[in-house]
Scaffold this motif. Sequence first.
Motif, PDB file in Angstrom:
ATOM      1  N   MET A  79      64.197  14.007  34.886  1.00 62.06           N
ATOM      2  CA  MET A  79      62.813  14.453  34.566  1.00 62.06           C
ATOM      3  C   MET A  79      62.234  14.893  36.022  1.00 62.06           C
ATOM      4  SD  MET A  79      61.829  12.504  31.127  1.00 62.06           S
ATOM      5  CE  MET A  79      61.484  11.052  32.179  1.00 62.06           C
ATOM      6  N   ASN A  80      62.073  15.982  36.225  1.00 65.27           N
ATOM      7  CA  ASN A  80      61.248  16.437  37.274  1.00 65.27           C
ATOM      8  C   ASN A  80      59.951  17.236  37.180  1.00 65.27           C
ATOM      9  OD1 ASN A  80      63.410  15.466  39.060  1.00 65.27           O
ATOM     10  ND2 ASN A  80      64.456  17.508  38.978  1.00 65.27           N
ATOM     11  N   SER A  81      59.051  17.519  37.847  1.00 66.26           N
ATOM     12  CA  SER A  81      57.822  18.056  37.887  1.00 66.26           C
ATOM     13  C   SER A  81      57.115  17.439  36.599  1.00 66.26           C
ATOM     14  CB  SER A  81      57.910  19.621  37.715  1.00 66.26           C
ATOM     15  OG  SER A  81      58.525  19.754  38.888  1.00 66.26           O
ATOM     16  N   LEU A  82      57.005  16.140  36.392  1.00 66.04           N
ATOM     17  CA  LEU A  82      56.605  15.753  35.158  1.00 66.04           C
ATOM     18  C   LEU A  82      54.950  15.968  35.047  1.00 66.04           C
ATOM     19  CD1 LEU A  82      58.410  12.422  35.308  1.00 66.04           C
ATOM     20  CD2 LEU A  82      58.273  13.739  33.503  1.00 66.04           C
ATOM     21  N   GLU A  83      54.727  16.277  34.039  1.00 67.19           N
ATOM     22  CA  GLU A  83      53.160  16.566  33.432  1.00 67.19           C
ATOM     23  C   GLU A  83      52.811  15.567  32.308  1.00 67.19           C
ATOM     24  OE1 GLU A  83      53.871  20.229  31.532  1.00 67.19           O
ATOM     25  OE2 GLU A  83      54.627  21.307  33.156  1.00 67.19           O
ATOM     26  N   PRO A  84      51.516  15.112  32.292  1.00 69.61           N
ATOM     27  CA  PRO A  84      50.934  14.209  31.392  1.00 69.61           C
ATOM     28  C   PRO A  84      51.312  14.418  30.061  1.00 69.61           C
ATOM     29  CG  PRO A  84      49.150  15.170  32.804  1.00 69.61           C
ATOM     30  CD  PRO A  84      50.402  15.863  33.154  1.00 69.61           C
ATOM     31  N   GLU A  85      51.666  15.818  29.743  1.00 66.12           N
ATOM     32  CA  GLU A  85      52.251  15.997  28.219  1.00 66.12           C
ATOM     33  C   GLU A  85      53.631  15.492  28.022  1.00 66.12           C
ATOM     34  OE1 GLU A  85      48.795  18.503  29.334  1.00 66.12           O
ATOM     35  OE2 GLU A  85      51.046  18.215  30.425  1.00 66.12           O
TER      36      GLU A  85
ATOM     37  N   PRO B 209      51.603  12.881  38.144  1.00 60.93           N
ATOM     38  CA  PRO B 209      51.754  14.217  37.644  1.00 60.93           C
ATOM     39  C   PRO B 209      52.659  14.840  38.892  1.00 60.93           C
ATOM     40  CG  PRO B 209      49.649  13.924  36.914  1.00 60.93           C
ATOM     41  CD  PRO B 209      50.303  12.645  37.555  1.00 60.93           C
ATOM     42  N   GLY B 210      53.608  15.638  38.576  1.00 62.47           N
ATOM     43  CA  GLY B 210      54.546  16.216  39.792  1.00 62.47           C
ATOM     44  C   GLY B 210      55.664  15.522  39.970  1.00 62.47           C
ATOM     45  N   GLY B 211      55.547  14.090  39.760  1.00 62.50           N
ATOM     46  CA  GLY B 211      56.863  13.129  40.101  1.00 62.50           C
ATOM     47  C   GLY B 211      57.818  13.238  39.196  1.00 62.50           C
ATOM     48  N   SER B 212      58.866  12.409  39.483  1.00 65.32           N
ATOM     49  CA  SER B 212      60.305  12.452  38.844  1.00 65.32           C
ATOM     50  C   SER B 212      60.719  11.061  38.355  1.00 65.32           C
ATOM     51  CB  SER B 212      61.356  12.864  39.916  1.00 65.32           C
ATOM     52  OG  SER B 212      61.020  14.367  40.257  1.00 65.32           O
ATOM     53  N   LEU B 213      61.606  11.140  37.119  1.00 61.90           N
ATOM     54  CA  LEU B 213      62.172   9.722  36.856  1.00 61.90           C
ATOM     55  C   LEU B 213      63.530  10.472  36.407  1.00 61.90           C
ATOM     56  CD1 LEU B 213      59.302   8.142  34.676  1.00 61.90           C
ATOM     57  CD2 LEU B 213      60.258   7.380  36.812  1.00 61.90           C
ATOM     58  N   ARG B 214      64.284   9.295  36.294  1.00 64.23           N
ATOM     59  CA  ARG B 214      65.672   9.355  35.621  1.00 64.23           C
ATOM     60  C   ARG B 214      65.733   8.388  34.552  1.00 64.23           C
ATOM     61  NH1 ARG B 214      71.957   9.338  38.055  1.00 64.23           N
ATOM     62  NH2 ARG B 214      71.632   7.178  38.003  1.00 64.23           N
ATOM     63  N   LEU B 215      66.226   8.825  33.549  1.00 63.47           N
ATOM     64  CA  LEU B 215      66.385   7.802  32.370  1.00 63.47           C
ATOM     65  C   LEU B 215      67.805   7.672  32.318  1.00 63.47           C
ATOM     66  CD1 LEU B 215      63.836   8.882  29.643  1.00 63.47           C
ATOM     67  CD2 LEU B 215      63.497   7.706  31.635  1.00 63.47           C
ATOM     68  N   SER B 216      68.387   6.519  31.814  1.00 60.69           N
ATOM     69  CA  SER B 216      69.713   6.360  31.721  1.00 60.69           C
ATOM     70  C   SER B 216      69.925   5.758  30.082  1.00 60.69           C
ATOM     71  CB  SER B 216      70.472   5.384  32.641  1.00 60.69           C
ATOM     72  OG  SER B 216      70.160   5.973  33.852  1.00 60.69           O
TER      73      SER B 216
ATOM     74  N   SER C 136      59.865  23.409  26.330  1.00 64.33           N
ATOM     75  CA  SER C 136      58.764  22.801  27.128  1.00 64.33           C
ATOM     76  C   SER C 136      59.299  22.144  28.312  1.00 64.33           C
ATOM     77  CB  SER C 136      57.951  21.731  26.221  1.00 64.33           C
ATOM     78  OG  SER C 136      58.956  20.751  25.727  1.00 64.33           O
ATOM     79  N   VAL C 137      60.383  21.746  28.388  1.00 66.73           N
ATOM     80  CA  VAL C 137      61.155  21.148  29.419  1.00 66.73           C
ATOM     81  C   VAL C 137      62.275  21.798  30.315  1.00 66.73           C
ATOM     82  CG1 VAL C 137      60.715  18.939  28.211  1.00 66.73           C
ATOM     83  CG2 VAL C 137      63.133  20.048  28.203  1.00 66.73           C
ATOM     84  N   LYS C 138      62.649  23.204  29.820  1.00 67.63           N
ATOM     85  CA  LYS C 138      63.558  24.047  30.493  1.00 67.63           C
ATOM     86  C   LYS C 138      62.994  24.096  31.987  1.00 67.63           C
ATOM     87  CE  LYS C 138      65.421  26.352  26.546  1.00 67.63           C
ATOM     88  NZ  LYS C 138      65.443  27.667  25.909  1.00 67.63           N
ATOM     89  N   GLY C 139      64.025  23.838  32.950  1.00 64.39           N
ATOM     90  CA  GLY C 139      63.943  24.221  34.383  1.00 64.39           C
ATOM     91  C   GLY C 139      63.091  22.968  34.841  1.00 64.39           C
ATOM     92  N   ARG C 140      62.658  22.271  34.346  1.00 67.77           N
ATOM     93  CA  ARG C 140      62.457  20.730  34.847  1.00 67.77           C
ATOM     94  C   ARG C 140      63.048  19.523  34.390  1.00 67.77           C
ATOM     95  NH1 ARG C 140      57.680  18.660  32.861  1.00 67.77           N
ATOM     96  NH2 ARG C 140      57.964  19.487  30.745  1.00 67.77           N
ATOM     97  N   PHE C 141      63.997  19.611  33.253  1.00 69.13           N
ATOM     98  CA  PHE C 141      64.686  18.410  33.125  1.00 69.13           C
ATOM     99  C   PHE C 141      66.201  18.851  32.979  1.00 69.13           C
ATOM    100  CE2 PHE C 141      61.421  15.878  30.025  1.00 69.13           C
ATOM    101  CZ  PHE C 141      60.342  15.970  31.095  1.00 69.13           C
TER     102      PHE C 141
ATOM    103  N   GLN D 202      59.479   3.758  27.545  1.00 69.70           N
ATOM    104  CA  GLN D 202      58.163   4.382  27.623  1.00 69.70           C
ATOM    105  C   GLN D 202      58.011   5.174  29.132  1.00 69.70           C
ATOM    106  OE1 GLN D 202      55.278   4.533  25.699  1.00 69.70           O
ATOM    107  NE2 GLN D 202      54.487   5.845  27.142  1.00 69.70           N
ATOM    108  N   VAL D 203      57.581   6.421  28.770  1.00 72.20           N
ATOM    109  CA  VAL D 203      57.343   7.070  29.958  1.00 72.20           C
ATOM    110  C   VAL D 203      55.771   7.718  30.001  1.00 72.20           C
ATOM    111  CG1 VAL D 203      57.818   9.537  31.139  1.00 72.20           C
ATOM    112  CG2 VAL D 203      59.650   8.145  30.204  1.00 72.20           C
ATOM    113  N   THR D 204      55.270   7.320  31.049  1.00 72.35           N
ATOM    114  CA  THR D 204      53.807   7.527  31.080  1.00 72.35           C
ATOM    115  C   THR D 204      53.555   8.338  32.462  1.00 72.35           C
ATOM    116  OG1 THR D 204      53.143   5.487  29.867  1.00 72.35           O
ATOM    117  CG2 THR D 204      51.313   6.565  31.169  1.00 72.35           C
ATOM    118  N   VAL D 205      52.924   9.592  32.365  1.00 74.17           N
ATOM    119  CA  VAL D 205      52.474  10.367  33.400  1.00 74.17           C
ATOM    120  C   VAL D 205      51.168  10.678  33.624  1.00 74.17           C
ATOM    121  CG1 VAL D 205      53.008  12.846  34.516  1.00 74.17           C
ATOM    122  CG2 VAL D 205      54.519  11.891  32.926  1.00 74.17           C
ATOM    123  N   SER D 206      50.638   9.820  34.391  1.00 72.54           N
ATOM    124  CA  SER D 206      49.059   9.737  34.768  1.00 72.54           C
ATOM    125  C   SER D 206      48.911   9.614  36.023  1.00 72.54           C
ATOM    126  CB  SER D 206      48.603   8.755  33.879  1.00 72.54           C
ATOM    127  OG  SER D 206      47.071   8.590  33.893  1.00 72.54           O
ATOM    128  N   SER D 207      47.817  10.037  36.611  1.00 73.61           N
ATOM    129  CA  SER D 207      47.332   9.922  37.673  1.00 73.61           C
ATOM    130  C   SER D 207      46.018   8.648  37.896  1.00 73.61           C
ATOM    131  CB  SER D 207      46.457  11.072  38.317  1.00 73.61           C
ATOM    132  OG  SER D 207      45.361  11.583  37.503  1.00 73.61           O
TER     133      SER D 207
END
Length: 114
Positions: A82-88, A14-21, A62-67, A109-114
């Motif tokens: 994708m920034n500030s990723l959340e478990p949701e 959570p809080g991390g970032s990813l870039r999908l292509s 739900s993603v405005k301002g983060r993606f 697959q994107v998984t956001v988990s600690s």
Amino acid sequence: QVQLVESGGDLVQPGGSLRLSCVASGFTFRLYTMGWYRQAPGKQRELVAAISSGGITNYADSVKGRFTISRDNAKNTVYLQMNSLEPEDTAVYYCNARWSVAYWGQGTQVTVSS
């Protein structure tokens, strides 16, 4: 043969970032509206972000301002930063191309988990 090949999905905290292509082939990429959708387990597929052939973007609330969605017509590629990723945000993310017809990728697959 039309292909949409997604990459970049991963496990992130959570809080991390990813870039999908998504690399497209087999159709005239620059004419198509490109989008990213996602589907979480037990839920319907939903639009995350889209970018028109002219560069107009729209986002799910739900993603405005983060993606951020962007495209490179020279590379036939659409991106989703994708920034500030959340478990949701955990879901399979699909690339979509839409104009006169619609095409779909196989998903990443994107998984956001600690």
